[in-house]
Design a protein around this motif. Structure first.
Motif, PDB file in Angstrom:
ATOM      1  N   PHE A  20       0.667  -1.303   0.355  1.00  0.00           N
ATOM      2  CA  PHE A  20       0.033  -0.201  -0.028  1.00  0.00           C
ATOM      3  C   PHE A  20       0.834   0.892  -0.291  1.00  0.00           C
ATOM      4  CE2 PHE A  20      -2.217   3.101   2.460  1.00  0.00           C
ATOM      5  CZ  PHE A  20      -3.816   3.354   1.087  1.00  0.00           C
ATOM      6  N   PRO A  21       1.150   2.200  -1.398  1.00  0.00           N
ATOM      7  CA  PRO A  21       1.882   3.510  -1.097  1.00  0.00           C
ATOM      8  C   PRO A  21       0.943   4.439  -0.211  1.00  0.00           C
ATOM      9  CG  PRO A  21       0.713   2.897  -3.331  1.00  0.00           C
ATOM     10  CD  PRO A  21       0.645   1.857  -2.347  1.00  0.00           C
ATOM     11  N   THR A  22       2.278   5.637   0.361  1.00  0.00           N
ATOM     12  CA  THR A  22       1.402   6.276   0.889  1.00  0.00           C
ATOM     13  C   THR A  22       2.673   7.837   0.906  1.00  0.00           C
ATOM     14  OG1 THR A  22       3.027   5.075   3.191  1.00  0.00           O
ATOM     15  CG2 THR A  22       0.842   4.984   3.370  1.00  0.00           C
ATOM     16  N   GLY A  23       2.250   8.745   1.212  1.00  0.00           N
ATOM     17  CA  GLY A  23       3.132   9.899   1.105  1.00  0.00           C
ATOM     18  C   GLY A  23       3.781   9.430   2.740  1.00  0.00           C
ATOM     19  N   VAL A  24       5.077  10.566   2.506  1.00  0.00           N
ATOM     20  CA  VAL A  24       5.604  11.090   3.754  1.00  0.00           C
ATOM     21  C   VAL A  24       5.691  11.983   3.762  1.00  0.00           C
ATOM     22  CG1 VAL A  24       8.828  10.422   4.131  1.00  0.00           C
ATOM     23  CG2 VAL A  24       7.492   9.523   2.429  1.00  0.00           C
ATOM     24  N   ALA A  25       5.685  11.708   5.612  1.00  0.00           N
ATOM     25  CA  ALA A  25       5.640  13.156   6.155  1.00  0.00           C
ATOM     26  C   ALA A  25       6.842  13.406   6.530  1.00  0.00           C
ATOM     27  CB  ALA A  25       4.446  14.042   6.919  1.00  0.00           C
ATOM     28  N   ALA A  26       7.845  14.654   7.153  1.00  0.00           N
ATOM     29  CA  ALA A  26       7.878  15.355   8.191  1.00  0.00           C
ATOM     30  C   ALA A  26       7.829  16.155   9.215  1.00  0.00           C
ATOM     31  CB  ALA A  26       9.035  15.924   7.436  1.00  0.00           C
ATOM     32  N   VAL A  75       3.842  19.838  10.318  1.00  0.00           N
ATOM     33  CA  VAL A  75       3.915  18.591   9.166  1.00  0.00           C
ATOM     34  C   VAL A  75       4.426  19.030   7.345  1.00  0.00           C
ATOM     35  CG1 VAL A  75       2.631  16.088   8.157  1.00  0.00           C
ATOM     36  CG2 VAL A  75       2.181  17.392  10.760  1.00  0.00           C
ATOM     37  N   SER A  76       5.547  17.971   7.258  1.00  0.00           N
ATOM     38  CA  SER A  76       5.393  18.713   5.469  1.00  0.00           C
ATOM     39  C   SER A  76       5.786  17.644   4.986  1.00  0.00           C
ATOM     40  CB  SER A  76       7.201  19.483   5.905  1.00  0.00           C
ATOM     41  OG  SER A  76       7.688  20.650   6.401  1.00  0.00           O
ATOM     42  N   VAL A  77       4.704  17.492   3.612  1.00  0.00           N
ATOM     43  CA  VAL A  77       4.882  16.100   2.754  1.00  0.00           C
ATOM     44  C   VAL A  77       5.662  16.345   1.780  1.00  0.00           C
ATOM     45  CG1 VAL A  77       2.930  14.744   2.156  1.00  0.00           C
ATOM     46  CG2 VAL A  77       1.646  15.688   3.732  1.00  0.00           C
ATOM     47  N   VAL A  86      14.176  12.673   3.507  1.00  0.00           N
ATOM     48  CA  VAL A  86      13.665  11.658   4.019  1.00  0.00           C
ATOM     49  C   VAL A  86      14.607  11.336   4.900  1.00  0.00           C
ATOM     50  CG1 VAL A  86      13.239  10.414   2.299  1.00  0.00           C
ATOM     51  CG2 VAL A  86      11.949  10.214   4.562  1.00  0.00           C
ATOM     52  N   ARG A  87      15.914  10.895   4.201  1.00  0.00           N
ATOM     53  CA  ARG A  87      16.949   9.921   4.911  1.00  0.00           C
ATOM     54  C   ARG A  87      17.304  10.595   5.381  1.00  0.00           C
ATOM     55  NH1 ARG A  87      16.448   8.489  -0.866  1.00  0.00           N
ATOM     56  NH2 ARG A  87      16.205   6.759  -0.724  1.00  0.00           N
ATOM     57  N   THR A  88      17.527  11.551   6.115  1.00  0.00           N
ATOM     58  CA  THR A  88      18.524  12.602   6.596  1.00  0.00           C
ATOM     59  C   THR A  88      17.366  12.608   7.922  1.00  0.00           C
ATOM     60  OG1 THR A  88      19.382  14.036   4.821  1.00  0.00           O
ATOM     61  CG2 THR A  88      19.538  15.312   6.480  1.00  0.00           C
ATOM     62  N   ILE A  89      16.459  13.323   7.658  1.00  0.00           N
ATOM     63  CA  ILE A  89      15.363  13.301   9.195  1.00  0.00           C
ATOM     64  C   ILE A  89      15.222  12.262  10.027  1.00  0.00           C
ATOM     65  CG2 ILE A  89      13.413  13.682   7.955  1.00  0.00           C
ATOM     66  CD1 ILE A  89      13.439  16.189   9.590  1.00  0.00           C
ATOM     67  N   SER A  90      15.292  10.848   9.130  1.00  0.00           N
ATOM     68  CA  SER A  90      15.314   9.851   9.845  1.00  0.00           C
ATOM     69  C   SER A  90      16.580   9.131   9.734  1.00  0.00           C
ATOM     70  CB  SER A  90      14.730   8.852   8.441  1.00  0.00           C
ATOM     71  OG  SER A  90      13.893   9.062   7.780  1.00  0.00           O
ATOM     72  N   SER A  91      17.292   9.801  10.158  1.00  0.00           N
ATOM     73  CA  SER A  91      18.359   9.532  10.793  1.00  0.00           C
ATOM     74  C   SER A  91      18.547   9.530  12.677  1.00  0.00           C
ATOM     75  CB  SER A  91      19.872  10.119  10.155  1.00  0.00           C
ATOM     76  OG  SER A  91      20.152  11.377  10.535  1.00  0.00           O
ATOM     77  N   ARG A  92      19.138   8.601  12.863  1.00  0.00           N
ATOM     78  CA  ARG A  92      19.743   8.376  13.854  1.00  0.00           C
ATOM     79  C   ARG A  92      21.133   9.336  14.929  1.00  0.00           C
ATOM     80  NH1 ARG A  92      16.698   3.942  16.947  1.00  0.00           N
ATOM     81  NH2 ARG A  92      15.072   2.847  14.851  1.00  0.00           N
ATOM     82  N   LEU A 112       9.614  22.267   6.115  1.00  0.00           N
ATOM     83  CA  LEU A 112      10.604  22.029   5.528  1.00  0.00           C
ATOM     84  C   LEU A 112      10.498  23.190   3.993  1.00  0.00           C
ATOM     85  CD1 LEU A 112      11.506  18.585   6.161  1.00  0.00           C
ATOM     86  CD2 LEU A 112      12.298  20.922   6.615  1.00  0.00           C
ATOM     87  N   ARG A 113      10.642  23.804   2.728  1.00  0.00           N
ATOM     88  CA  ARG A 113      10.707  24.407   2.160  1.00  0.00           C
ATOM     89  C   ARG A 113      10.842  23.755   1.277  1.00  0.00           C
ATOM     90  NH1 ARG A 113      11.096  29.986   3.262  1.00  0.00           N
ATOM     91  NH2 ARG A 113      12.363  30.297   4.930  1.00  0.00           N
TER      92      ARG A 113
END
Length: 165
Positions: A20-26, A75-77, A86-92, A112-113
């Motif tokens: 099931f595809p979803t959007g990605v939000a920060a 919330v930035s979609v 998304v990889r950067t903001i998800s990093s630990r 996020l601009r």
């Protein structure tokens, strides 16, 4: 058909759900002078009246406990050209905002601009559900660019949409 119960390998269910595809939000905010952010691929619009959206957050998230303190969250979609974000903001570890253009809103929300959709939200309610927390947010402000293509999470990979039906 595979029977799903509590003994099923979680990878089997993760693979099934990834169809099931979803959007990605920060989700981002400034808390005590620090920018805090995390990614969520379970963003959902919930209600128009009142304006509500939701995300699911893993119980183990250390970032959520800090974000939940914010009076307002952004919330930035994310858009099709924001896969690296998304990889950067998800990093630990490291700077989660490296390579992004965060914008601080008056209430402390951070957006996020370049994102096709920004929402300024406050936490409305939470509910513990299995291994996740369902967080529902009330929307106080929005800015949208519907002609910008979204980033999509499908089959455990980030993708972009191809054409229109």
């Amino acid at each position: 058909m595979i029977t799903i119960d509590r003994t099923t390998d979680p990878r089997v269910l993760r693979t099934a759900f990834s169809c099931f595809p979803t959007g990605v939000a920060a989700l981002c905010a400034e808390v005590d002078g620090e920018l805090i952010g995390m990614a969520a691929s379970s963003f959902t619009c919930v209600s128009l009246d009142p304006a509500l959206v939701s995300v699911c957050i893993q119980n183990e998230s250390r970032t959520w406990s800090r974000l939940a303190q914010a009076r307002r969250l952004g919330v930035s979609v994310l858009g099709a050209d924001q896969g690296a974000i998304v990889r950067t903001i998800s990093s630990r570890e490291g700077d989660r905002f490296a390579g992004t253009e965060p914008m601080l809103l008056d209430g402390g929300a951070v957006v996020l601009r370049g994102a096709p959709l920004w929402l300024e939200c406050s936490l409305w309610n939470t509910m513990q559900i299995g291994d996740h927390l369902l967080a529902v947010f009330e929307v106080h402000g929005a800015d949208a660019e519907p002609d910008r293509d979204p980033l999509v999470f499908h089959a455990s990979a980030f993708r972009v949409l191809e054409g229109r039906v």
